[in-house]
Design a protein around this motif. Structure first.
Motif, short mmCIF file in Angstrom:
data_model
loop_
_atom_site.label_atom_id
_atom_site.label_comp_id
_atom_site.label_asym_id
_atom_site.label_seq_id
_atom_site.Cartn_x
_atom_site.Cartn_y
_atom_site.Cartn_z
N ILE A 1 38.08 36.32 29.84
CA ILE A 1 39.07 35.23 29.72
C ILE A 1 39.28 34.57 31.07
O ILE A 1 39.28 33.34 31.18
N LYS A 2 39.44 35.35 32.12
CA LYS A 2 39.67 34.80 33.46
C LYS A 2 38.47 33.98 33.93
O LYS A 2 38.63 32.91 34.51
N GLU A 3 37.24 34.49 33.69
CA GLU A 3 36.03 33.75 34.09
C GLU A 3 35.95 32.41 33.39
O GLU A 3 35.67 31.38 34.01
N VAL A 4 36.19 32.41 32.09
CA VAL A 4 36.07 31.17 31.32
C VAL A 4 37.20 30.21 31.66
O VAL A 4 36.97 29.00 31.77
N MET A 5 38.41 30.70 31.84
CA MET A 5 39.54 29.83 32.07
C MET A 5 39.52 29.21 33.48
O MET A 5 40.17 28.20 33.71
N LYS A 6 38.78 29.82 34.41
CA LYS A 6 38.64 29.25 35.76
C LYS A 6 37.79 28.00 35.73
O LYS A 6 38.00 27.07 36.48
N ALA A 7 36.78 28.03 34.87
CA ALA A 7 35.79 26.93 34.84
C ALA A 7 36.36 25.63 34.36
O ALA A 7 37.34 25.45 33.80
#
Length: 106
Positions: free
Chosen positions: A100-106
């Motif tokens: 979730i954190k990886e995707v939401m950063k992008a």
């Protein structure tokens, strides 16, 4: 809440709460429903299955408010299972959080 998530989480919550102290079915329903809704009709089959699998022993205790209550006590096997589930839950939830954190950063 997704049914499959809820089933796994419910089983873990039941094990952890009975690790804390012996509990009866309605008490577990009430405690867990403070966090997310669970029906009595879901709890009792789960308790029956966990007892049949050797994770709980049961005993009756008189209640000042009516008939005797069936209490569930975590066995040593149940405690081992609970610790395994806690480790799995930790790995699972950390992995989901990372995605979730990886995707939401992008």
């Amino acid at each position: 809440m997704n049914v499959q998530f809820k089933k796994g989480a419910l089983e873990l919550c039941v094990l952890v709460l009975t690790y804390e102290q012996d509990r009866y079915g309605y008490e577990l329903v009430h405690r867990i429903s403070e966090k997310f809704l669970v029906a009595e009709g879901t709890m009792y089959p789960l308790l029956r299955r966990l007892t049949q699998e050797g994770y709980f022993s049961t005993y009756l205790k008189e209640s000042p408010e009516g008939p005797s209550r069936k209490y569930y006590k975590l066995t040593e096997t149940g405690e081992t299972y609970m610790r395994e589930m806690m480790a799995e839950w930790s790995r699972f939830s950390e992995g989901v959080d990372e995605i979730i954190k990886e995707v939401m950063k992008a």
